[in-house]
Motif scaffolding. Sequence first.
Motif, mmCIF file in Angstrom:
data_model
loop_
_atom_site.group_PDB
_atom_site.id
_atom_site.type_symbol
_atom_site.label_atom_id
_atom_site.label_comp_id
_atom_site.label_asym_id
_atom_site.label_seq_id
_atom_site.Cartn_x
_atom_site.Cartn_y
_atom_site.Cartn_z
ATOM 1 N N ASP A 52 -58.015 -102.609 -25.429
ATOM 2 C CA ASP A 52 -58.403 -103.644 -24.460
ATOM 3 C C ASP A 52 -59.904 -103.768 -24.277
ATOM 4 O OD1 ASP A 52 -58.843 -101.275 -23.139
ATOM 5 O OD2 ASP A 52 -57.743 -101.799 -21.330
ATOM 6 N N ASP A 53 -60.681 -102.888 -24.908
ATOM 7 C CA ASP A 53 -62.136 -102.923 -24.735
ATOM 8 C C ASP A 53 -62.850 -103.353 -26.011
ATOM 9 O OD1 ASP A 53 -61.547 -100.667 -26.193
ATOM 10 O OD2 ASP A 53 -63.004 -99.380 -25.169
ATOM 11 N N CYS A 54 -62.123 -104.027 -26.908
ATOM 12 C CA CYS A 54 -62.763 -104.422 -28.163
ATOM 13 C C CYS A 54 -62.974 -105.933 -28.233
ATOM 14 C CB CYS A 54 -61.942 -103.942 -29.359
ATOM 15 S SG CYS A 54 -60.498 -104.947 -29.707
ATOM 16 N N ILE A 55 -63.947 -106.315 -29.013
ATOM 17 C CA ILE A 55 -64.205 -107.714 -29.346
ATOM 18 C C ILE A 55 -63.858 -107.872 -30.823
ATOM 19 C CG2 ILE A 55 -65.916 -109.548 -29.495
ATOM 20 C CD1 ILE A 55 -65.377 -108.649 -26.634
ATOM 21 N N ILE A 56 -62.936 -108.776 -31.115
ATOM 22 C CA ILE A 56 -62.453 -108.948 -32.481
ATOM 23 C C ILE A 56 -63.380 -109.906 -33.236
ATOM 24 C CG2 ILE A 56 -60.469 -109.605 -33.897
ATOM 25 C CD1 ILE A 56 -58.823 -109.199 -31.205
ATOM 26 N N ASP A 57 -63.774 -109.489 -34.407
ATOM 27 C CA ASP A 57 -64.630 -110.331 -35.238
ATOM 28 C C ASP A 57 -63.950 -111.665 -35.514
ATOM 29 O OD1 ASP A 57 -67.006 -110.562 -37.134
ATOM 30 O OD2 ASP A 57 -65.329 -110.872 -38.522
ATOM 31 N N LEU A 64 -60.830 -106.632 -20.994
ATOM 32 C CA LEU A 64 -59.595 -107.248 -21.481
ATOM 33 C C LEU A 64 -59.761 -108.756 -21.640
ATOM 34 C CD1 LEU A 64 -56.554 -107.266 -22.164
ATOM 35 C CD2 LEU A 64 -56.111 -107.378 -19.691
ATOM 36 N N ILE A 65 -60.372 -109.398 -20.665
ATOM 37 C CA ILE A 65 -60.598 -110.848 -20.737
ATOM 38 C C ILE A 65 -61.485 -111.186 -21.939
ATOM 39 C CG2 ILE A 65 -61.609 -112.841 -19.556
ATOM 40 C CD1 ILE A 65 -58.945 -111.762 -18.362
ATOM 41 N N LYS A 66 -62.517 -110.378 -22.155
ATOM 42 C CA LYS A 66 -63.390 -110.594 -23.316
ATOM 43 C C LYS A 66 -62.617 -110.429 -24.616
ATOM 44 C CE LYS A 66 -67.585 -109.000 -20.951
ATOM 45 N NZ LYS A 66 -68.612 -107.925 -20.884
ATOM 46 N N CYS A 67 -61.723 -109.457 -24.648
ATOM 47 C CA CYS A 67 -60.897 -109.222 -25.828
ATOM 48 C C CYS A 67 -60.000 -110.425 -26.100
ATOM 49 C CB CYS A 67 -60.060 -107.962 -25.626
ATOM 50 S SG CYS A 67 -58.984 -107.558 -27.024
ATOM 51 N N LEU A 68 -59.352 -110.938 -25.053
ATOM 52 C CA LEU A 68 -58.474 -112.101 -25.202
ATOM 53 C C LEU A 68 -59.246 -113.334 -25.671
ATOM 54 C CD1 LEU A 68 -56.226 -111.635 -22.044
ATOM 55 C CD2 LEU A 68 -55.531 -111.354 -24.424
ATOM 56 N N ARG A 69 -60.442 -113.491 -25.163
ATOM 57 C CA ARG A 69 -61.258 -114.629 -25.583
ATOM 58 C C ARG A 69 -61.688 -114.506 -27.040
ATOM 59 N NH1 ARG A 69 -64.436 -115.143 -19.807
ATOM 60 N NH2 ARG A 69 -62.979 -116.652 -18.874
#
Length: 305
Positions: free
Chosen positions: A96-101, A16-21
């Motif tokens: 919550d487990d994704c990294i947005i381009d 989740l933190i990675k996703c928010l970042r």
Amino acid sequence: MKLVICICTYNRNSSLIKCLRSVNRLYKISNIKIEIIVVDNSIKYSSFKPVNGIKKSIKYKIIQLHEKRRGIVYARNRCLKEAKKIDPKFISFFDDDCIIDRFWLKNVFKAKKYTNAEILTGPQIPLSKGSSIKSDLINYSYFFEKKYKNSINRVNWAASNNVFLEYDVIKRHNLLFDKALNKFGIGEDQLFFSKLNSYGYKIYWSKNIKVFETIHGHRQNLNWLINRSFRLGVLGHYIDMDIYGKPRGFIVNYLKCVYYFAKSISMFLLLFSNKFQITTLNYFSRFFGRLIGPFILRKVGFYKK
């Protein structure tokens, strides 16, 4: 113009933190103001401290909410309830487990200008680095990802792991995710966006509107694929009945049932490769779910991921 980004989470604080970042790193569109809604669906509200701890490093406002009623439908509807107070121009959903381009938002508006679509979606690309993936095992979630030849395609529905839409289309129909599908853990987004499609709104998929997904170990288990395909088959009947009504929905369900059976038989004849064996099981599980779905829908137990 305001964009509300909705992220539902359940005991995945690190991802989740990675996703928010990754939201924080989005290429900035000058006239778009972003707000983030994080709805925690865990019993102990486990994300509160980690998210609160990074708020100062995130340039966008984060609204933290705790939805105690277990299930993704309740969590997503809580997002919609909060979004109603904000009344944004646009709204989007991510897992919550994704990294947005980084160029996701830029590509959204580029595709929107080209298609004039109210709803836009794109691929979720497996991200093996730093995940629990074992290189010698298959990522079975691959078999559920949409695949297209063209870079932009009109589609019938979108998944809520990567979707952007005009908020007005939700407000106009006072639309919520269907509570009846909460126990499945899947399918509620298919019904939600299929309804919007049936109302005449355009949904487009673009290969450039992409996010990257962490591969989870349990999705490298063949039983996960069989179970998920079966449940998709069962709830497929419910979705068809909701969209088409009776008796047309019943007919559509069994036409699709015949289609999946025919696909499984055709793949069975190509059993010389592991991929075809898996595809056969996938189609047959979907066929069997649709076949008995009308009779067991209410008996299916709550699905725990």
